[in-house]
Design a protein around this motif. Structure first.
Motif, mmCIF file in Angstrom:
data_model
loop_
_atom_site.group_PDB
_atom_site.id
_atom_site.type_symbol
_atom_site.label_atom_id
_atom_site.label_comp_id
_atom_site.label_asym_id
_atom_site.label_seq_id
_atom_site.Cartn_x
_atom_site.Cartn_y
_atom_site.Cartn_z
ATOM 1 N N ILE A 16 38.090 11.280 30.197
ATOM 2 C CA ILE A 16 39.316 11.877 30.724
ATOM 3 C C ILE A 16 39.796 13.020 29.834
ATOM 4 C CG2 ILE A 16 41.762 11.463 31.250
ATOM 5 C CD1 ILE A 16 40.910 8.583 32.020
ATOM 6 N N GLU A 17 39.708 12.845 28.515
ATOM 7 C CA GLU A 17 40.130 13.903 27.608
ATOM 8 C C GLU A 17 39.270 15.153 27.787
ATOM 9 O OE1 GLU A 17 42.896 14.076 25.796
ATOM 10 O OE2 GLU A 17 43.315 12.186 26.848
ATOM 11 N N LEU A 18 37.990 14.963 27.995
ATOM 12 C CA LEU A 18 37.094 16.105 28.235
ATOM 13 C C LEU A 18 37.435 16.791 29.559
ATOM 14 C CD1 LEU A 18 33.668 14.633 27.050
ATOM 15 C CD2 LEU A 18 35.053 16.377 25.897
ATOM 16 N N GLN A 19 37.765 16.001 30.566
ATOM 17 C CA GLN A 19 38.150 16.565 31.863
ATOM 18 C C GLN A 19 39.438 17.374 31.750
ATOM 19 O OE1 GLN A 19 38.296 13.088 34.376
ATOM 20 N NE2 GLN A 19 36.102 13.157 34.827
ATOM 21 N N LYS A 20 40.372 16.865 30.947
ATOM 22 C CA LYS A 20 41.643 17.577 30.761
ATOM 23 C C LYS A 20 41.437 18.899 30.039
ATOM 24 C CE LYS A 20 44.799 13.605 30.677
ATOM 25 N NZ LYS A 20 45.709 12.789 29.835
ATOM 26 N N GLN A 21 40.433 18.951 29.165
ATOM 27 C CA GLN A 21 40.133 20.210 28.481
ATOM 28 C C GLN A 21 39.560 21.237 29.442
ATOM 29 O OE1 GLN A 21 37.716 19.516 24.976
ATOM 30 N NE2 GLN A 21 38.981 17.770 24.347
ATOM 31 N N ALA A 22 38.821 20.742 30.433
ATOM 32 C CA ALA A 22 38.222 21.638 31.422
ATOM 33 C C ALA A 22 39.233 22.072 32.470
ATOM 34 C CB ALA A 22 37.029 20.959 32.088
ATOM 35 N N VAL A 23 40.025 21.096 32.961
ATOM 36 C CA VAL A 23 41.062 21.360 33.966
ATOM 37 C C VAL A 23 42.316 20.618 33.505
ATOM 38 C CG1 VAL A 23 41.746 21.187 36.380
ATOM 39 C CG2 VAL A 23 39.321 21.480 35.791
#
Length: 286
Positions: A16-23
């Motif tokens: 989720i943290e990686l997804q938040k960095q992307a979007v």
């Protein structure tokens, strides 16, 4: 035995943290706000799901939630080449009341794209089945077209569960609260749309359908006033999850008060899951 659930949740937090960095969370919030504004302009109330899974199950003579998943941590690949643009539609044709779509990639081989592919092709409710621990995932579910989300008591505190339930409702999503043990009955209240009893232990992935009967009996012992409220007078609908492989099991579960039955591997392990569902459902309609 290794606790699979703990491993999944640890990975999910990183994911989720990686997804938040992307979007960013803010970008998703803006996208959902635009969708909700469009709905309001069209005269649609976002507080009411477009397709109510609870109503679909309550009004169905079978109540089957047919699941689309490619693999599991305990079984490995079940149907590696399964196509989201084919199987959910086949499920609907065969008589499913709703479709559950696994969107976890690492452990179940799914993705949000599977819901995107299936949504325009079917008219029945879609449950986003994943390990939801963050509002970010609720926003994703709303954007791709899910009608309901799974919240797993074993993954959340009671406060976290209540917060995510309220946020899901604000987005027009229904909530299927999954419990496995007697202690998790404390999570059940009238704000929850559906209560799913998981017959599979999420720590060991051992399955026993007797768990549904035991939990249902315990639920009946809870005073109705403890689950009811003036703001939300309807009680949660009961769903039995996992380990159901015979139509007669559904008949017994219905007698125990269940109205929804989530079934995945029984269908997905076959070459044509839609046909497997059709054959399974036939004696229930006779």
């Amino acid at each position: 035995m290794k606790d699979i659930l703990s491993e999944i949740i640890a990975h999910k937090r990183i994911e989720i943290e990686l997804q938040k960095q992307a979007v960013s969370l803010e970008r998703l919030q803006e996208e959902v706000a635009a969708m909700m504004q469009k709905d309001a302009t069209a005269g649609t109330s976002v507080a009411i799901p477009v397709r109510s899974m609870k109503q679909a199950l309550a009004s169905s003579p079978t109540g089957i939630i047919a699941e689309f998943k490619r693999r599991s941590p305990s079984k490995g690949w079940i149907h590696e080449t399964a196509r989201a643009e084919e199987i959910p539609a086949a499920y609907e044709t065969a008589g499913a009341s709703a479709v559950s779509i696994l969107t976890d990639e690492k452990f179940f081989g799914g993705s949000l794209q599977d819901i995107r592919m299936a949504r325009p092709l079917i008219g029945i409710p879609i449950l986003r089945k994943d390990f939801i621990i963050d509002e970010y995932q609720l926003l994703q579910a709303r954007i791709v077209g899910a009608d309901a989300v799974l919240l797993i008591a074993a993954c959340l505190t009671q406060e976290e569960c209540a917060t995510l339930t309220a946020r899901a409702h604000a987005l027009g999503l229904e909530v299927l609260l999954e419990i496995h043990t007697f202690s998790e009955l404390a999570y059940v209240n009238a704000d929850v749309d559906m209560v799913g009893v998981n017959n599979r232990n999420l720590g060991t992935f051992v399955t026993d359908v007797k768990n549904s009967f035991h939990i249902a009996e315990k639920l009946r012992q809870i005073p109705a006033r403890a689950l009811d409220s003036s703001d939300s007078p309807s009680l949660p609908l009961l769903v039995s999850e996992s380990g159901i492989s015979h139509p007669e099991t559904i008949c017994r579960l219905r007698a125990a008060g269940f109205r929804g039955f989530l079934i995945g591997e029984t269908f997905m392990k076959t070459r044509r899951p839609g046909d497997a569902l059709k054959d399974f459902i036939s004696p229930l309609r006779s």
